[in-house]
Design a protein around this motif. Structure first.
Motif, PDB file in Angstrom:
ATOM      1  N   ALA B 273       0.836  -1.201   0.000  1.00 29.98           N
ATOM      2  CA  ALA B 273       0.000   0.000   0.000  1.00 29.98           C
ATOM      3  C   ALA B 273       0.874   1.256   0.000  1.00 29.98           C
ATOM      4  CB  ALA B 273      -0.923  -0.010   1.212  1.00 29.98           C
ATOM      5  N   ALA B 274       1.961   1.211   0.760  1.00 36.05           N
ATOM      6  CA  ALA B 274       2.833   2.385   0.834  1.00 36.05           C
ATOM      7  C   ALA B 274       3.472   2.690  -0.518  1.00 36.05           C
ATOM      8  CB  ALA B 274       3.906   2.163   1.899  1.00 36.05           C
ATOM      9  N   ARG B 275       3.665   1.659  -1.318  1.00 43.94           N
ATOM     10  CA  ARG B 275       4.210   1.863  -2.664  1.00 43.94           C
ATOM     11  C   ARG B 275       3.271   2.685  -3.528  1.00 43.94           C
ATOM     12  NH1 ARG B 275       7.434  -2.725  -5.863  1.00 43.94           N
ATOM     13  NH2 ARG B 275       9.410  -2.140  -4.936  1.00 43.94           N
ATOM     14  N   ALA B 276       1.974   2.563  -3.215  1.00 44.04           N
ATOM     15  CA  ALA B 276       0.974   3.238  -4.038  1.00 44.04           C
ATOM     16  C   ALA B 276       0.811   4.701  -3.645  1.00 44.04           C
ATOM     17  CB  ALA B 276      -0.360   2.511  -3.922  1.00 44.04           C
ATOM     18  N   VAL B 277       1.477   5.138  -2.579  1.00 40.92           N
ATOM     19  CA  VAL B 277       1.283   6.513  -2.127  1.00 40.92           C
ATOM     20  C   VAL B 277       2.611   7.269  -2.022  1.00 40.92           C
ATOM     21  CG1 VAL B 277      -0.907   6.128  -0.957  1.00 40.92           C
ATOM     22  CG2 VAL B 277       1.225   5.736   0.291  1.00 40.92           C
ATOM     23  N   ALA B 278       3.503   6.918  -2.910  1.00 42.71           N
ATOM     24  CA  ALA B 278       4.772   7.616  -3.113  1.00 42.71           C
ATOM     25  C   ALA B 278       5.304   8.433  -1.941  1.00 42.71           C
ATOM     26  CB  ALA B 278       4.656   8.529  -4.332  1.00 42.71           C
ATOM     27  N   GLY B 279       5.992   7.769  -1.051  1.00 35.57           N
ATOM     28  CA  GLY B 279       6.692   8.501   0.007  1.00 35.57           C
ATOM     29  C   GLY B 279       5.854   8.784   1.244  1.00 35.57           C
ATOM     30  N   ARG B 280       4.546   8.614   1.158  1.00 39.54           N
ATOM     31  CA  ARG B 280       3.722   8.866   2.344  1.00 39.54           C
ATOM     32  C   ARG B 280       3.619   7.591   3.181  1.00 39.54           C
ATOM     33  NH1 ARG B 280      -1.850  11.592   0.520  1.00 39.54           N
ATOM     34  NH2 ARG B 280      -2.037  11.854   2.771  1.00 39.54           N
ATOM     35  N   PRO B 281       3.508   7.736   4.492  1.00 41.22           N
ATOM     36  CA  PRO B 281       3.329   6.537   5.336  1.00 41.22           C
ATOM     37  C   PRO B 281       1.968   5.888   5.082  1.00 41.22           C
ATOM     38  CG  PRO B 281       3.982   8.459   6.642  1.00 41.22           C
ATOM     39  CD  PRO B 281       3.621   8.970   5.292  1.00 41.22           C
ATOM     40  N   ALA B 282       1.933   4.566   5.070  1.00 40.38           N
ATOM     41  CA  ALA B 282       0.676   3.815   4.945  1.00 40.38           C
ATOM     42  C   ALA B 282       0.444   3.091   6.265  1.00 40.38           C
ATOM     43  CB  ALA B 282       0.762   2.816   3.798  1.00 40.38           C
ATOM     44  N   LYS B 283      -0.590   3.533   6.971  1.00 41.14           N
ATOM     45  CA  LYS B 283      -0.851   2.983   8.312  1.00 41.14           C
ATOM     46  C   LYS B 283      -1.912   1.900   8.258  1.00 41.14           C
ATOM     47  CE  LYS B 283      -0.539   5.788  11.861  1.00 41.14           C
ATOM     48  NZ  LYS B 283      -0.672   6.935  12.818  1.00 41.14           N
ATOM     49  N   LEU B 284      -1.581   0.747   8.805  1.00 39.22           N
ATOM     50  CA  LEU B 284      -2.515  -0.380   8.813  1.00 39.22           C
ATOM     51  C   LEU B 284      -2.565  -0.994  10.205  1.00 39.22           C
ATOM     52  CD1 LEU B 284      -4.270  -2.688   7.680  1.00 39.22           C
ATOM     53  CD2 LEU B 284      -2.215  -3.722   6.765  1.00 39.22           C
ATOM     54  N   ALA B 285      -3.740  -0.968  10.811  1.00 38.26           N
ATOM     55  CA  ALA B 285      -3.947  -1.685  12.075  1.00 38.26           C
ATOM     56  C   ALA B 285      -5.108  -2.642  11.859  1.00 38.26           C
ATOM     57  CB  ALA B 285      -4.267  -0.709  13.207  1.00 38.26           C
ATOM     58  N   LEU B 286      -4.882  -3.908  12.098  1.00 40.67           N
ATOM     59  CA  LEU B 286      -5.964  -4.878  11.937  1.00 40.67           C
ATOM     60  C   LEU B 286      -7.027  -4.623  12.995  1.00 40.67           C
ATOM     61  CD1 LEU B 286      -4.007  -8.210  11.267  1.00 40.67           C
ATOM     62  CD2 LEU B 286      -4.986  -6.603   9.607  1.00 40.67           C
ATOM     63  N   THR B 287      -8.284  -4.888  12.635  1.00 42.30           N
ATOM     64  CA  THR B 287      -9.342  -4.845  13.645  1.00 42.30           C
ATOM     65  C   THR B 287      -9.283  -6.137  14.449  1.00 42.30           C
ATOM     66  OG1 THR B 287     -10.941  -5.940  12.221  1.00 42.30           O
ATOM     67  CG2 THR B 287     -10.845  -3.525  12.091  1.00 42.30           C
ATOM     68  N   ARG B 288      -9.966  -6.137  15.589  1.00 43.76           N
ATOM     69  CA  ARG B 288     -10.007  -7.359  16.397  1.00 43.76           C
ATOM     70  C   ARG B 288     -10.522  -8.530  15.560  1.00 43.76           C
ATOM     71  NH1 ARG B 288      -7.084  -8.862  20.323  1.00 43.76           N
ATOM     72  NH2 ARG B 288      -7.198  -6.697  21.004  1.00 43.76           N
ATOM     73  N   GLN B 289     -11.558  -8.293  14.772  1.00 42.63           N
ATOM     74  CA  GLN B 289     -12.121  -9.375  13.953  1.00 42.63           C
ATOM     75  C   GLN B 289     -11.085  -9.904  12.962  1.00 42.63           C
ATOM     76  OE1 GLN B 289     -13.675  -6.548  14.704  1.00 42.63           O
ATOM     77  NE2 GLN B 289     -15.816  -6.945  15.253  1.00 42.63           N
ATOM     78  N   GLN B 290     -10.308  -8.991  12.372  1.00 40.35           N
ATOM     79  CA  GLN B 290      -9.324  -9.421  11.362  1.00 40.35           C
ATOM     80  C   GLN B 290      -8.190 -10.237  11.981  1.00 40.35           C
ATOM     81  OE1 GLN B 290      -8.526  -5.545   9.829  1.00 40.35           O
ATOM     82  NE2 GLN B 290     -10.256  -5.575   8.401  1.00 40.35           N
TER      83      GLN B 290
END
Lengths: 330, 715
Positions: B273-290
């Motif tokens: 995902a971070a590759r798709a946003v050129a230089g910007r941080p891509a933040k990912l936190a799984l939900t409890r269900q995930q």
């Protein structure tokens, strides 16, 4: 996020008119259930009408000795009310058996009545559910149904109502007061929640836009004792596997009257009228208590995972009545 | 069998013990202030500019193929930056580990598998847009059900981490046939999920993607991991980067219990995902269900245990056969029966492991994989055998105490199991234990139970530590270790302080960053042993090189030293778990008012953090005994109860007077500290102690966990 509008109601009539006029509007009180549903994709109201600033947060004694509980009284405040604890211990105990301290501080009387089932399939938009999406099917029928109904279910829905408070209110013959376009109407709690039938999407008899303003408790009969017993897997913060609310009056060793409701066994708080009938005038003995339970539970329809609810309810009813009868004789 | 060296418990010829000063004292956590004031930076909380947010798309079928994905509607939502799918995601350089081959094909191997992601300006937008992506599937029949009678069970090549799959000594069948007393029972444990408090989180930032002055891209991941260097190694390989081009930062971790031991699919999704946003941080936190789909779980087990004993209770045969599952995506063969190879003396012994290959998410380590579920079955079986022999359960265990490790013949470095049992019996009031089903207080049936615990002392190679005298006169101690909330920050500082023979406050520890020297994963209770030994070696080398008054900037590094005693001795921790339970005679509800664990785990580095580790494990054991069960719906293939309202872990009200104590003796063969790991032994044996106490209270023997009230109802 799905955008939604928020407005704070300043008077009940306008709030009712606003929500009635918009099918996509919903009342917001404590938010302990609705906000979860918005996150999970179960509800997507486009207008929230916050009713928590309406003057509906009073607990009053009625002239006949009953009590009137405002719709937005928080569960914690109600459970701790001295008069309620004295006259209706069953209701105070039921409230304290529900949720956690933090949730009880936020949750309201009306919101507690209106909370929806915690069926795992209902709460998961990736599975079929007739309550969430009518006609899509019921995943619990062939799935995991340990927590599901043994009384009054239909092929369309096996869900149980999750409230503890409402079970006690059912046994107390409480009355819901709801405001609609044509003013207020009174609905006994026993008739407030519905069985699923072929319209499981409807939990209660309220119309869209009707606003609960209060719940009234009739006076407690002299000499009546009451108790609530919730059975759950862990000691706190768990929904009932089954629960029993009971109000008992005795004459010596005989039962004069009993009012009993079960939780965790049906789509609504289950008023056990057959058990009450069996008890009226009977000797207050363990055998009579168990026979009364059997009179009610004879109609149970068991699923692979929930057959235990019948003996668990029978044992728990007997235990509660035994304790109340002993208390009376003291 | 050989007699243990009589001096073995006292000293080692090859290990120079640490000069103990700070070690062994209950210093408060060095990270405590930051945690209670909310300033400790967990993976989600690093202050990064201009972040984007990632929400995963997951498969709604358990097996088949994605035919089409329609992102038109999602892409038109204001604030959506990109929608990743298997069709447009970057190709990875290595797809050998199928769990990490995220979005590399349209194949679906389990329900909840990652099939895409939305990247957006806010988390709410990403989540909403994810619900608008249309997916068409070609669904194939799936198979998620573990049964011991499946004809397609197979024998894995080895079991986790490197144990032989089976063991066979003597003639089990003949010994069972000839035994005076026999037991043949089947025990089962359900699928369980690790459920750390902090959900798995990974924030990725690509720097100079392909255009940097040094000619290549760099990737930084702020991750919630038990091993920053392990994440780096795996991620670098996928993106064809030299490991130095990947930096993983993880100073604080909110629990892992094994589920953060290795990178999972979300780490890769975050980087894609971070590759798709050129230089910007891509933040990912799984939900409890995930978490229930994507972060590992403990396999369900079906375990047949057969025991044979002579009339005095001496074991003549011990047979422990485990059946468990593994995901078709990646094999994980849990070592369920391995502890039975060393617990008790029996001349004829067999252990086996067989797997069902299923369309389920990837299972992996969960606190004491192997020992925990295996010792549940084995220690309940021992309780049943004690009943059958008419022996006290503690006496039965004492009678069968092996003089040396039955699986290798090596002498024990420091066993002390019987001492743990007897100490615990005294403290717990074991003499008040009544006949099963006879003690009643009001509406409650009361019982006491006991079980043994064990856990190996793993020493992981490959760490390094660096010591540097800093300008302020302190010592920087650098190692890429992890603190999962366990107390690593404090315990390693104590070890460094003693190793450098400097005041505790003069140690400035740095951990949780791949810019630091490499460290092994915080797993298998190996952290203190592996990292602590490495720090001691580095400190000694530093003093040898720079003396007691080094100049600022003086610096020395050392690698993990070899410990020859690990080859000569069987080095394990042991313990005894005691539980008192009350079972409601009407409802079957179980409460645990008292629990005591007595452990022999060598020297305890910090009693305050150690107690927390032990009682944390015991609490998780109560939870496993009474509550935890991930319910797989075999129709849909997913875990139905995938949240904390439905998947119950012990709440405060479920934990009564719980105490842990220990025989405070160093194991001279373990390492210079004389310490063994304590992260896992607290859970081992705890479920069996509870279940054995339930039997003592009610006379009902529950062999399938969890012990829910319906299993104890009386008519």
């Amino acid at each position: 996020m799905i955008p939604f509008d928020y407005s704070r109601a300043t008077d009940a009539r306008t709030a009712v008119a606003t929500v009635m006029a918009r099918p996509d509007a919903a009342f917001l009180a404590g938010g302990t259930n609705l906000v979860d549903h918005m996150k999970l994709g179960l509800a997507s109201p486009e207008l929230l009408v916050d009713v928590t600033r309406l003057p509906l947060d009073r607990i009053e004694e009625l002239p006949d000795g009953g009590m009137r509980i405002g719709a937005t009284v928080r569960n914690s405040d109600l459970a701790a009310h001295p008069l309620l604890r004295r006259r209706y211990p069953v209701l105070s105990q039921a409230l304290l058996a529900g949720a956690s301290g933090q949730l009880r501080n936020a949750a309201t009387t009306a919101g507690n009545l209106l909370q929806r089932t915690r069926c795992g399939y209902f709460q998961d938009v990736t599975t079929p559910c007739n309550k969430r999406e009518p006609g899509s099917g019921c995943a619990a029928v062939g799935g995991w149904n340990r927590h599901h109904a043994v009384l009054g279910a239909s092929e369309h829905c096996l869900a149980v109502h999750p409230s503890d408070m409402a079970v006690a209110m059912s046994a107390l013959d409480a009355v819901v007061i709801a405001m609609g376009a044509e003013g207020e109407r009174r609905i006994p709690v026993r008739e407030f929640h519905r069985l699923p039938g072929d319209t499981p999407e409807r939990d209660t008899v309220l119309e869209h836009g009707e606003l609960i303003t209060a719940v009234e408790l009739p006076p407690s009969p002299p000499g009546a004792r009451s108790a609530y017993r919730k059975v759950r897997d862990r000691a706190s913060f768990a929904f009932a596997l089954i629960s029993v609310a009971a109000v008992l009056e005795t004459d010596g060793d005989r039962v004069r009257d009993a009012r009993i409701a079960f939780g965790g066994v049906a789509h609504k708080p289950w008023r056990a009228t057959r058990a009450e009938e069996a008890l009226r005038g009977a000797a207050a003995t363990e055998d009579a208590f168990r026979q009364a339970a059997d009179a009610e539970l004879g109609a149970a329809q068991l699923l692979p995972d929930n057959a235990f609810k019948v003996p668990m309810t029978r044992n728990t009813l007997a235990a509660v009545l035994r304790e109340l009868a002993t208390e009376e004789r003291r | 069998m050989t007699r243990p060296d009589t001096d073995s418990a006292l000293s080692s010829e090859s290990i120079e013990p640490l000069n103990i000063q700070t070690v062994g004292t209950s210093l408060p956590r060095v990270d405590g202030h930051a945690k209670v004031t909310g300033t400790a930076t967990y993976a989600w909380e690093h202050d990064l500019r201009n972040p984007t947010y990632v929400y995963p798309l997951q498969s709604a079928i358990a097996r088949g193929r994605v035919l089409r994905m329609d992102a038109t509607q999602a892409e038109s939502v204001d604030g959506v930056i990109a929608v990743l799918t298997p069709y447009n995601a970057a190709r990875l350089a290595d797809t050998g580990n199928a769990e990490l081959a995220v979005l590399q094909s349209d194949e679906i191997a389990f329900r909840g598998q990652l099939i895409g992601a939305v990247v957006a300006e806010t988390p709410e937008t990403a989540r909403h847009a994810a619900s608008l992506v249309g997916v068409e599937y070609e669904q194939q029949p799936h198979d998620t059900e573990l049964r011991a009678d499946r004809p397609d069970l197979y024998r894995p090549d080895q079991v986790n981490p490197v144990f032989p799959t089976d063991s066979e000594e003597g003639d089990v069948e003949a010994a069972l046939a000839a035994a005076a007393v026999t037991l043949d029972q089947t025990y089962s444990t359900p699928m369980e999920h690790n459920n750390p408090m902090e959900p798995h989180t990974c924030v990725s930032v690509w720097d100079n993607a392909g255009t940097g002055a040094d000619g290549g891209p760099r990737l930084t991941q702020y991750d919630s991991t038990q091993g920053a260097h392990a994440v780096r190694k795996n991620i670098a390989r996928l993106f064809e980067l030299a490991p130095e081009r990947v930096r993983v930062i993880s100073p604080h971790v909110g629990g892992g219990f094994g589920s953060k031991g290795m990178p999972h699919a979300h780490n890769v999704l975050s980087a894609l995902a971070a590759r798709a946003v050129a230089g910007r941080p891509a933040k990912l936190a799984l939900t409890r269900q995930q978490l229930f789909d994507l972060a590992g779980h403990r396999t369900p087990t079906v375990q047949r245990v057969r025991l044979g004993a002579d009339a005095d209770g001496r074991l003549t045969a011990l047979c422990h056969e485990a059946v468990e599952h593994t995901s078709k995506v990646k094999e994980f063969a849990e070592q369920t029966a391995v502890a039975s190879r060393l617990m008790y003396a029996a001349p004829n012994r067999r252990t086996t492991h067989r797997l069902a290959l299923l369309d389920v998410p990837v299972n992996t380590w969960m606190r004491a994989p192997g020992e925990c579920p295996g010792m549940f079955a084995a220690e309940v079986a021992m309780d049943e055998l004690a009943d059958a022999c008419g022996l006290d359960p503690i006496e039965l265990r004492a009678i069968n105490e092996p003089e040396s490790d039955p699986s290798t013949g090596k002498p024990w470095s420091h066993r002390r199991l019987v001492e743990c049992l007897r100490t615990g019996a005294r403290r717990f009031g074991w003499d008040r234990r009544a006949e099963a089903g006879t003690r009643r207080e009001g509406d409650w049936l009361v019982g006491l139970g006991v079980a043994s615990a064990t856990y190996p002392s793993w020493a992981m190679p490959g760490s390094a530590a660096e010591i540097e005298r800093t300008a302020d006169g302190r010592y920087a101690v650098r190692i890429g270790a992890a603190d999962l909330g366990t107390g690593t920050w404090t315990a390693l500082s104590q070890i460094a302080s003693d190793a450098l023979e400097c005041p505790f406050d003069a140690v400035h520890l740095e951990i949780g960053d791949t810019d630091l020297p490499p460290a092994s994963v915080a797993g298998g209770s190996s952290g203190i042993n592996s990292w602590g030994s490495t720090i001691v070696a580095a400190a000694r080398a530093f003093r040898a090189e720079h003396g007691d008054n080094p100049a600022a900037g003086a610096r020395t590094s050392s690698k993990t030293p070899e410990n020859p005693d690990m080859k000569r001795y069987a080095v394990h921790s042991f313990g005894a778990q005691f539980a008192e339970v009350r079972v409601n005679a009407d409802t079957g509800e179980v409460r645990v008012p008292r629990m005591l664990g007595v452990f022999a785990a060598g020297r305890i580095i910090n009693p305050r953090t150690a107690r927390s580790q032990f009682i944390g494990g015991m609490t998780m054991g109560i939870s496993m005994a009474l509550f935890e069960e991930s319910v797989l719906d075999h129709g849909t293939g997913h875990v139905v109860n995938h949240d904390f309202a439905q998947y119950h872990v012990a709440a405060n009200a479920d934990v009564g007077d719980i105490e842990a104590t220990w025989l405070d003796e160093p194991d001279p063969h373990a390492n210079p500290m004389g310490a063994k790991g304590i992260g896992e032994i607290g859970i081992v044996g705890a479920p069996a102690a509870v279940v054995n106490a339930v039997h003592n209270a009610t006379g009902i023997r529950v062999r399938d966990l969890p012990v829910t009230p319906d299993k104890l109802l009386r008519a």
